[in-house]
Every structure is written in structure tokens, then in C-alpha cells.
Enzyme design. Sequence first.
Site, PDB file in Angstrom:
ATOM      1  N   SER A   1       0.837  -1.193   0.000  1.00 45.08           N
ATOM      2  CA  SER A   1       0.000   0.000   0.000  1.00 45.08           C
ATOM      3  C   SER A   1       0.879   1.253   0.000  1.00 45.08           C
ATOM      4  O   SER A   1       2.001   1.224  -0.495  1.00 45.08           O
ATOM      5  CB  SER A   1      -0.953  -0.034   1.199  1.00 45.08           C
ATOM      6  OG  SER A   1      -0.215  -0.185   2.394  1.00 45.08           O
ATOM      7  N   LEU A   2       0.371   2.337   0.581  1.00 50.92           N
ATOM      8  CA  LEU A   2       1.061   3.628   0.635  1.00 50.92           C
ATOM      9  C   LEU A   2       1.364   4.157  -0.766  1.00 50.92           C
ATOM     10  O   LEU A   2       2.435   4.714  -1.017  1.00 50.92           O
ATOM     11  CB  LEU A   2       2.363   3.527   1.460  1.00 50.92           C
ATOM     12  CG  LEU A   2       2.202   3.151   2.935  1.00 50.92           C
ATOM     13  CD1 LEU A   2       3.561   3.037   3.610  1.00 50.92           C
ATOM     14  CD2 LEU A   2       1.330   4.140   3.669  1.00 50.92           C
ATOM     15  N   CYS A   3       0.411   3.978  -1.666  1.00 51.29           N
ATOM     16  CA  CYS A   3       0.573   4.505  -3.026  1.00 51.29           C
ATOM     17  C   CYS A   3      -0.686   5.253  -3.456  1.00 51.29           C
ATOM     18  O   CYS A   3      -1.113   5.165  -4.617  1.00 51.29           O
ATOM     19  CB  CYS A   3       0.903   3.392  -4.008  1.00 51.29           C
ATOM     20  SG  CYS A   3      -0.181   1.954  -3.917  1.00 51.29           S
ATOM     21  N   GLY A   4      -1.294   5.960  -2.521  1.00 45.63           N
ATOM     22  CA  GLY A   4      -2.464   6.763  -2.844  1.00 45.63           C
ATOM     23  C   GLY A   4      -3.670   5.899  -3.189  1.00 45.63           C
ATOM     24  O   GLY A   4      -3.933   4.871  -2.574  1.00 45.63           O
TER      25      GLY A   4
END
Length: 328
Positions: free
Chosen positions: A86-89
Site C-alpha cells: 500500500s502507501l501509493c495513494g
Amino acid sequence: MASLKEVKGRIASVNNTRKITSAMKMVASAKLHKAQAAIENMLPYERRLNHILTNFLSADSEVESPFIVKREVKRVAIVVFASNTSLCGGFNANIIRHLTVILDEYKSLGMENVLLYPVGRKVAEGVKKLGFKAEGDFQHMADKPSYQEAAALAEDLMRRFLHRDIDKVELLYNHFRSTAVQVLTRETYLPIDLTQEKKEEDKGRIPDYIVEPSVDVVMGELLPKVLRMKMFTVLLDSNASEHAARTMAMQIATDNANDLLQDLTVMYNKSRQQAITNELLDIVGGSMADFFSWGKIRSILPQEFEYHATSLSESFYKCHPFHRRRVK
């Protein structure tokens, strides 16, 4: 207003978070540079090869191939590309949201007639939550795109299409346009769509090809190669889009952390200034109260001034009406 200790703790926490997001942004940026170079080198070649193939198939009416035959869709396969982390908008969320729209379109076929090939752990988890069973484990392809693995997936889809196990194959992925822009794309993989090429052909010259040794031999070699190349290009495209989305997300997170640090620093300085001011007021107030006490005044006044002050107070007492009444 929060105490100094609380504000100081929040500043330290935000500062640590900023270091993490900044480091992740630099890592994603380095990966993006490599992935962008790969897709920019591969995409023009794949598009030109696909353009030549589709032009040839649409121009020559004698060419026949099972990969261009459209039939009634009774069973469909959908290959969905996302990421493992994750952590990709909104990269993964947009893919899963659009996948639900596609599944609603094929709802009439039944769940058993919709085959899902999730490339990436996040979309695999989303497929499981939707109640579908994945047709395989393709998580490792999302992190390290490999032509061999992409070709194996393409071969499996072509084989099932030729055996009429599936009637249509669709691709769902994010197309990399720039670091800030990734376009959600839905394409038909099988059968090969010639309608777009015919529209372009009507606008320009009709292509004429000389084929050696024969059309059947060329088509037998070229068509599978184009389809394998298409699958690998889409995999590279999705990988570059993932790193671009993560770079932008971490950049925005770092900027937000900087803004929050500025606000917390101002709050900390105001709280510190107010605390210092209150302490000074307490010190000054206590000192003045001690200074103006009568014992303190008597200790610092000269003896003559003290004598006159005492005489003056006694005279005032004698002149007071109450004192005179007592004397009478």
C-alpha cells in the site's frame, strides 16, 4: 491549549514520520526511474508491432486466425494489475472500484463464468472479499516484472481461448503517462480488436504487405509473440504507475508533515512564551508583596525617618475624635 510536553512529543512523532516518508519517496523515485526507462523502451516497440499486425489482419480478407474471431460471451477472463503493498495513494482502490463495475456488467453470466487473474496482493485480497476465487497466484509478478512469467500467463490465456474454455479476455491496469498522471485503462486482450485499426485505415492509405514465406507461417509466429509482448508491456506499465503513485503519495505526505511541523512549532513557542510570562509574573508579584510589607520598609528606612513617621502616627491618633472622647 496542550502542554509543552505533549506538543514536544507530537513534534518528535511528526518529525520521525517525515523522515520515513521522505526515505520512501526517494526509494520509490529510484524504482520509478528504472521502471520508466523500461516501459519507455518497450511501449513504442509493442505498439508498432501491434499496429502492423492489426493493419495486416484488417487489410487482408484471406487471413484467418482463431484469435480474431468474436463469439458469444458465455465465459470471460479478467486480468487485473495492482500492487503488493500500500502507501501509493488511490492506486489499488481505483483498480478494485473499477473491477466491481466490470463484475456488475458480467453479473448475468454468474460467478462461475467470470475468471479473475489478480496480479498483486492487494487486488488478490479484494477479489477474495468480493467472493471470487483467483485463478492463480501472481503476486511475485507485481514486484519484479518478468517476461517469462508474463509470457506463461499469456500462453495459458491463449490456450484456454483456443479451446473455447473462455470467450473473452480483458485487461484492467493503470497506464503510466507521467509521474503525476496514471490513467485507469480497460482493454480487450482476446479476441484481437480490429475496429480501431480499420478506423485509422479509412483515414489514410490502405497498407499493402508482402509476406514471406507464407501468411499462415507468419501469423502462426507473429500473433502469439504480439500477445505475449502485450502482456509483458501491460505488466511494465502497471509497475511504473505503481512507483509513480507511491512517489507522489510520499511527496504529499512529506509536504503535509512539514506544514504540520510548522504549526506545532508555532504552538510550542506560544505555549513556552506564555509559561515563561506566567512564571515572571508570579516572581514579580511575590517580590513586590514581600517588598511592600511594613517590616521590610522599616528595615530599609533611616532611623530619623522612622522617628518622624512614628511621631506623626501618634499625633494622628491623639487627634482622632475617638481618642479625645476617651480622654474626657
